[in-house]
Design an enzyme around this catalytic site. Sequence first.
Site, mmCIF file in Angstrom:
data_model
loop_
_atom_site.group_PDB
_atom_site.id
_atom_site.type_symbol
_atom_site.label_atom_id
_atom_site.label_comp_id
_atom_site.label_asym_id
_atom_site.label_seq_id
_atom_site.Cartn_x
_atom_site.Cartn_y
_atom_site.Cartn_z
ATOM 1 N N ASP A 1 125.188 119.075 -3.359
ATOM 2 C CA ASP A 1 125.052 118.828 -2.157
ATOM 3 C C ASP A 1 124.031 118.053 -1.965
ATOM 4 O OD1 ASP A 1 124.133 122.074 0.304
ATOM 5 O OD2 ASP A 1 122.973 119.401 0.191
ATOM 6 N N ASN B 1 124.887 113.185 10.172
ATOM 7 C CA ASN B 1 125.385 114.079 11.168
ATOM 8 C C ASN B 1 124.563 113.691 12.161
ATOM 9 O OD1 ASN B 1 128.112 114.714 10.614
ATOM 10 N ND2 ASN B 1 126.822 116.385 9.279
ATOM 11 N N HIS C 1 129.224 113.537 14.020
ATOM 12 C CA HIS C 1 129.898 114.084 12.843
ATOM 13 C C HIS C 1 131.098 113.484 12.537
ATOM 14 C CE1 HIS C 1 131.129 118.449 12.135
ATOM 15 N NE2 HIS C 1 131.447 117.942 12.016
ATOM 16 N N GLU D 1 128.978 120.570 3.092
ATOM 17 C CA GLU D 1 128.616 119.554 2.299
ATOM 18 C C GLU D 1 128.415 119.496 1.080
ATOM 19 O OE1 GLU D 1 125.521 121.004 2.971
ATOM 20 O OE2 GLU D 1 124.796 119.343 2.893
ATOM 21 N N ARG E 1 126.490 110.024 -13.701
ATOM 22 C CA ARG E 1 128.034 108.738 -13.648
ATOM 23 C C ARG E 1 128.562 108.472 -11.870
ATOM 24 N NH1 ARG E 1 130.766 110.218 -18.018
ATOM 25 N NH2 ARG E 1 132.865 110.586 -16.567
HETATM 26 P P1 GH3 Z 1 119.180 119.072 2.005
HETATM 27 O O1 GH3 Z 1 118.906 117.310 1.692
HETATM 28 O O2 GH3 Z 1 118.177 119.878 2.320
HETATM 29 O O3 GH3 Z 1 120.971 119.911 1.672
HETATM 30 O O4 GH3 Z 1 119.588 118.693 3.930
HETATM 31 P P2 GH3 Z 1 120.890 119.172 4.825
HETATM 32 O O5 GH3 Z 1 120.866 118.032 5.891
HETATM 33 O O6 GH3 Z 1 121.806 118.276 3.736
HETATM 34 O O7 GH3 Z 1 121.219 120.053 4.768
HETATM 35 P P3 GH3 Z 1 121.702 121.530 6.137
HETATM 36 O O8 GH3 Z 1 121.844 122.376 5.070
HETATM 37 O O9 GH3 Z 1 120.011 122.056 6.612
HETATM 38 O O10 GH3 Z 1 122.960 120.445 6.725
HETATM 39 C C1 GH3 Z 1 123.791 120.470 6.212
HETATM 40 C C2 GH3 Z 1 124.225 119.717 7.560
HETATM 41 O O11 GH3 Z 1 125.829 119.527 7.439
HETATM 42 C C3 GH3 Z 1 124.620 120.781 8.951
HETATM 43 C C4 GH3 Z 1 126.490 120.985 9.140
HETATM 44 O O12 GH3 Z 1 126.003 120.583 10.549
HETATM 45 C C5 GH3 Z 1 127.131 120.155 8.587
HETATM 46 N N1 GH3 Z 1 128.537 120.326 8.302
HETATM 47 C C6 GH3 Z 1 128.738 121.302 7.471
HETATM 48 N N2 GH3 Z 1 130.076 121.041 8.035
HETATM 49 C C7 GH3 Z 1 130.360 119.856 8.066
HETATM 50 C C8 GH3 Z 1 132.225 119.083 8.237
HETATM 51 O O13 GH3 Z 1 133.031 119.772 7.695
HETATM 52 N N3 GH3 Z 1 131.642 117.457 8.747
HETATM 53 C C9 GH3 Z 1 130.316 117.670 9.318
HETATM 54 N N4 GH3 Z 1 130.685 116.289 9.840
HETATM 55 N N5 GH3 Z 1 129.509 118.098 8.454
HETATM 56 C C10 GH3 Z 1 129.071 118.960 8.275
HETATM 57 MG MG MG Z 2 122.102 118.834 2.939
HETATM 58 MG MG MG Z 3 124.153 122.349 2.031
#
Ligand code: GH3
Ligand code: MG
Ligand code: MG
Length: 555
Positions: A432, A440, A445, A475, A495
């Site tokens: 993750d 973002n 985005h 993600e 790795r």
């Molecule tokens: P953590 O370190 O705890 O994982 O925090 P985080 O910010 O990575 O996790 P969080 O779940 O708060 O946010 C994930 C974000 O990923 C929110 C969403 O808008 C973004 N996201 C999800 N799918 C996509 C995608 O296909 N493209 C983009 N650009 N962003 C995405």
């Molecule tokens: Mg995350």
């Molecule tokens: Mg996540």
Amino acid sequence: MSALSKPSEIAREALRLLASRRIEPTPDHYRQLYNEIAGLAPEAGHGAEGKLAHVAWGALIRDVVRQLDTHSGALTRARKKEGLDQLLARTGDDTEKLAQRLQSLLKSWSETAGAAGAPVEAAAVERHAEAPARNAEPAPDRRSEPVPGTGSACGDILRQSCELLAQVLELGLAPRLAPAPGLAAQALELAHNARSAQAAPELTRLAATLRPFLLQVELSGAAGSDTQQGLIKLLRLLIENVTELLDDDRWLRGQVAVVLDMISGPLDPARIDSAEKSLKQVIFKQGVLKRGLAEAKNTFKNLVSSFVERLGDFSASTGDYQDKLDKLAVRIASTDDVVELGAILEDVARATRQVQAATQRSREELDLARRQVDAAEQRIRQLESDLESVSEKVREDQLTGMLNRRGLDEAFERALAGADRKNDPLSVALLDIDNFKQLNDVHGHQAGDEALVHLAKIIRDTVRPTDILARYGGEEFLVLLPDSTLDDSMAVMTRVQRELTRRFFLHDNKRLLVTFSAGVALRAPNESRDEVVARADKALYQAKRSGKNRVAAAG
Ligand code: GH3
Ligand code: MG
Ligand code: MG
């Protein structure tokens, strides 16, 4: 020793034989037959019989043409043509074999005439059960016909699409229309209609009602949020295609898969947007292929019918020849006059030359037609396999090219079965991206998308080709590592981390820090897929809690 002794009688008999055996009336052939009748030793090197195979082509082809037009139980003209075409395709240029096979085909046609349902050239036809030649006749209009065996026009896949429409309306749209209760009720009613659609025309009618309804929802302003508008767009896309989709289940399968994937998770605008993109892509590609396929099938159909027509011409020209020879044989029998016999010989020679030329022409035309038929058939196969692979594409995530959830489902099943069979270890890693929301928010985005592609590439380049990669969520990635212990898999993830530090992520020429956390679990004996993934997820959570940018092993 021959019963004939007078030279003029022998000559007449020789001419008669030339005609009846349909041997080219050259002086050599004449002399050879003369010697045969007179009981003289044959001359070496003049095997007249060997030069023209003794096949009654005229009669044979006439029979084929006649039987093609004869109605006989389950053997329609199209099925007979199909059998004939396959026979021709299989036989090539060997005329002797062609004659034999045509004879047995005719036999099977006449034997099957009484036995309803028995297939023509059964083996050949069954081998090509999906062969395009089945389309030699226009396809029946399936829109007005129930799909056999299902009791409803919504065959399995169509039923899914009815259910899909119902779900999107009921679960996706109706709850969001709470501010406009009239519209919400209408959405529920339409969902009910979609679910109870029993036949294709009902589904088409439903599509026609849905279009103005969606417009009304849009105009009412009740569709405020992005999610809702995305849903409406998706529904519209489905509806616009529904009529066309009813044509052929295969076109639908890929599209339904995309939408099912989407509504299987929580709905958010990004998810709907990406489902819409991939749906559009599939629809576009399928549309192109479908047109190509229809064209190729049409060409094929035309070729097959002109092929059979040419067979008819072929039969007419050899039939004429037979008539001429019969008449000449009568003239030969009724004369002793050597001059008259000479003239007859000339006539035989002329008729033979004519039929030979005609036969040669017909053969060439038939060969050409067969080659064209082969080429068309090949093109159809190619297009069908392209179509298959486009439909496969919906098992992939459009952004990263990794498997999506649907693709992973199948791959996971296979990997589990393989590990059990070989008694090999199997590990699961969940990755993750850290602070992805922030990336973002700060860089947009698009930057987020590029980061996902970047990490996906690094993972792909670092793991083994046999490892299975899937985009598990926004993600999050899941890596399945067959034949890997916990230590092996921890080392692989470390790795990947190292590679990500080395090949840093650039956006607009700016270096952006991207890290991820990962949880790794080794599957315990007989552990289910959900259980092992849950343990990997727990380890991932631990990695996040203890500061991110690290890999944790599941206990
Ligand atoms: P953590 O370190 O705890 O994982 O925090 P985080 O910010 O990575 O996790 P969080 O779940 O708060 O946010 C994930 C974000 O990923 C929110 C969403 O808008 C973004 N996201 C999800 N799918 C996509 C995608 O296909 N493209 C983009 N650009 N962003 C995405
Ligand atoms: Mg995350
Ligand atoms: Mg996540």
